[in-house]
Design an enzyme around this catalytic site. Structure first.
Site, PDB file in Angstrom:
ATOM      1  N   ARG A 101       5.208  11.204  -4.293  1.00 18.34           N
ATOM      2  CA  ARG A 101       5.181  10.433  -2.585  1.00 18.34           C
ATOM      3  C   ARG A 101       6.105  11.093  -1.411  1.00 18.34           C
ATOM      4  O   ARG A 101       5.232  11.120  -0.355  1.00 18.34           O
ATOM      5  CB  ARG A 101       4.613   8.879  -2.891  1.00 18.34           C
ATOM      6  CG  ARG A 101       3.695   8.781  -3.389  1.00 18.34           C
ATOM      7  CD  ARG A 101       3.242   7.373  -3.537  1.00 18.34           C
ATOM      8  NE  ARG A 101       1.620   6.934  -3.697  1.00 18.34           N
ATOM      9  CZ  ARG A 101       1.657   5.602  -3.302  1.00 18.34           C
ATOM     10  NH1 ARG A 101       1.421   4.616  -2.962  1.00 18.34           N
ATOM     11  NH2 ARG A 101       0.161   5.140  -4.726  1.00 18.34           N
TER      12      ARG A 101
ATOM     13  N   ASP B 176      -1.935  -4.978   8.586  1.00 17.24           N
ATOM     14  CA  ASP B 176      -2.178  -3.566   7.655  1.00 17.24           C
ATOM     15  C   ASP B 176      -0.478  -4.173   7.658  1.00 17.24           C
ATOM     16  O   ASP B 176       0.136  -4.046   9.084  1.00 17.24           O
ATOM     17  CB  ASP B 176      -2.851  -2.799   7.185  1.00 17.24           C
ATOM     18  CG  ASP B 176      -2.220  -2.507   5.450  1.00 17.24           C
ATOM     19  OD1 ASP B 176      -3.224  -2.337   4.720  1.00 17.24           O
ATOM     20  OD2 ASP B 176      -1.248  -1.992   5.699  1.00 17.24           O
TER      21      ASP B 176
HETATM   22  C1  LIG Z   1      -4.854  -1.740  -2.087  1.00 12.63           C
HETATM   23  S1  LIG Z   1      -4.913  -2.174  -0.357  1.00 12.63           S
HETATM   24  C2  LIG Z   1      -6.629  -3.387  -0.220  1.00 12.63           C
HETATM   25  C3  LIG Z   1      -7.223  -2.997   0.863  1.00 12.63           C
HETATM   26  C4  LIG Z   1      -8.347  -3.881   0.836  1.00 12.63           C
HETATM   27  N1  LIG Z   1      -8.338  -5.202   1.272  1.00 12.63           N
HETATM   28  C5  LIG Z   1      -8.992  -4.178   0.016  1.00 12.63           C
HETATM   29  O1  LIG Z   1      -9.381  -5.316  -0.637  1.00 12.63           O
HETATM   30  O2  LIG Z   1      -9.879  -3.110  -0.454  1.00 12.63           O
HETATM   31  C6  LIG Z   1      -3.200  -2.871   0.417  1.00 12.63           C
HETATM   32  C7  LIG Z   1      -2.800  -3.036   1.432  1.00 12.63           C
HETATM   33  O3  LIG Z   1      -1.916  -4.118   1.558  1.00 12.63           O
HETATM   34  C8  LIG Z   1      -1.109  -3.297   2.500  1.00 12.63           C
HETATM   35  N2  LIG Z   1      -0.334  -4.184   2.592  1.00 12.63           N
HETATM   36  C9  LIG Z   1       1.392  -4.337   1.248  1.00 12.63           C
HETATM   37  N3  LIG Z   1       2.058  -4.308   1.197  1.00 12.63           N
HETATM   38  C10 LIG Z   1       1.855  -5.237   2.282  1.00 12.63           C
HETATM   39  C11 LIG Z   1       2.250  -6.933   3.333  1.00 12.63           C
HETATM   40  N4  LIG Z   1       4.071  -7.078   2.693  1.00 12.63           N
HETATM   41  N5  LIG Z   1       2.225  -7.177   4.336  1.00 12.63           N
HETATM   42  C12 LIG Z   1       0.831  -6.771   4.876  1.00 12.63           C
HETATM   43  N6  LIG Z   1      -0.188  -5.306   4.338  1.00 12.63           N
HETATM   44  C13 LIG Z   1       0.425  -5.105   2.857  1.00 12.63           C
HETATM   45  C14 LIG Z   1      -0.824  -1.687   2.296  1.00 12.63           C
HETATM   46  O4  LIG Z   1      -0.230  -1.050   3.004  1.00 12.63           O
HETATM   47  C15 LIG Z   1      -2.383  -1.273   1.684  1.00 12.63           C
HETATM   48  O5  LIG Z   1      -3.641  -1.026   2.906  1.00 12.63           O
END
Ligand SMILES: C[S@@+](CC[C@H](N)C(=O)[O-])C[C@H]1O[C@@H](n2cnc3c(N)ncnc32)[C@H](O)[C@@H]1O
Length: 285
Positions: A43, A152
């Site tokens: 990445r 996010d």
């Molecule tokens: C796999 S996606 C899930 C999206 C959606 N909630 C779903 O279930 O389809 C995980 C998201 O969590 C966010 N994320 C990761 N660590 C985080 C943090 N510490 N605080 C807020 N968001 C976070 C990432 O940027 C990503 O967009």
């Protein structure tokens, strides 16, 4: 020592890996065990090269420098997060919302604004699905009111959610009437892009919230979706985050987690009403 392999993916030295993984785990909660090193390399490889650098060490020196902290650090975090998501992902949650929660809420509170927070919204599919469910409910209950906040840590995904543009294949699971009511097709029929209608797009408010923050700028929520993000954290961090999310919910409020996430063995004030749906008991402030 960092080297290039034949397809020129730069290899990350141990010290850089340690430095980056420690930072990301401490500040964002995301675990980066040694098995993730090749994921990081693939990445970040392009980033190193696009900045005219030749090692990850140089990249991290830049990212953690005074100037880099304001610009490149956010770009690197964007690259490290996993943003996989879908419309209508885990459909049982939306069925629970429309068939059980909303009728009961509306019977009890009438036109009081229902506050919903999508706490790791990625590129927007989750908050827009929530809104479509709420809008469908509103069709038969015109006095129903709601607000949706989406957050996010990645600015790139927040911007993408805000634009609300998707490829047609992304919306294949959405019922035809919903496509008609909530999406715009391009006038150019050869385009495979659709866009969420402005009435829906403009109703979401966005914030950049790190779930690791001490507290969240999101109080008295009725519903929080925090799905498929805790899996990236270790158990201790998960429990802390769930405690803070619970504190952001009203009594009777609902927390939705992802299908492989749970509060098992956690000391948190939540009642399970379905394997991944939890409620703050009444009487808990
Ligand atoms: C796999 S996606 C899930 C999206 C959606 N909630 C779903 O279930 O389809 C995980 C998201 O969590 C966010 N994320 C990761 N660590 C985080 C943090 N510490 N605080 C807020 N968001 C976070 C990432 O940027 C990503 O967009």
């Amino acid at each position: 020592m960092e080297t290039s392999d034949p397809i020129s993916i730069l290899r990350m030295d141990d010290e850089s890996f340690e430095r980056l993984s420690q930072y990301v785990t401490t500040v964002y909660g995301i675990k980066l065990p040694p098995a993730k090193r090749s994921m990081l390399e693939s990445r970040l490889n392009k980033k190193v090269k696009s900045l005219g650098l030749s090692t990850y060490r140089e990249l991290l020196d830049l990212v953690f420098s005074k100037e880099g902290k304001h610009s490149e650090l956010l770009n690197v975090i964007d690259l490290i997060t996993t943003n996989k998501t879908d419309f209508l992902r885990e459909p049982l949650h939306f069925k629970f919302l429309s068939d059980s929660f909303l009728p009961e809420y509306f019977r009890t509170y009438g036109s009081r604004t229902l506050k919903v927070w999508s706490a790791a919204c990625s590129t927007g599919e989750e908050p827009y699905t929530i809104m479509m469910v709420l809008e469908e409910f509103k069709k038969t209950n015109p006095f129903f009111n709601y607000s949706v906040m989406a957050s996010d840590i990645s600015l790139r995904v927040i911007q993408s959610a805000h634009h609300g543009i998707y490829t047609l294949d992304k919306i294949s699971a959405i019922p035809p009437e919903w496509k008609r009511d909530y999406f715009l097709r391009s006038k150019d029929r050869s385009s495979n892009l659709v866009r969420i209608k402005p009435a829906l797009r403009n109703k979401i408010t966005y914030q950049r919230i790190n779930l690791m923050d001490q507290s969240y700028n999101a109080v008295s929520q009725d519903i929080i979706f925090c799905r498929n993000v805790l899996i990236y954290f270790d158990k201790v961090v998960q429990e802390k985050v769930i405690r803070k999310l619970t504190a952001s919910l009203r009594p009777g409020g609902i927390l939705f987690l992802g299908h492989s996430e749970s509060i098992m063995n956690m000391n948190v004030p939540l009642k399970q009403i379905n394997p991944t749906i939890y409620q703050v008991p009444y009487g808990i402030a």
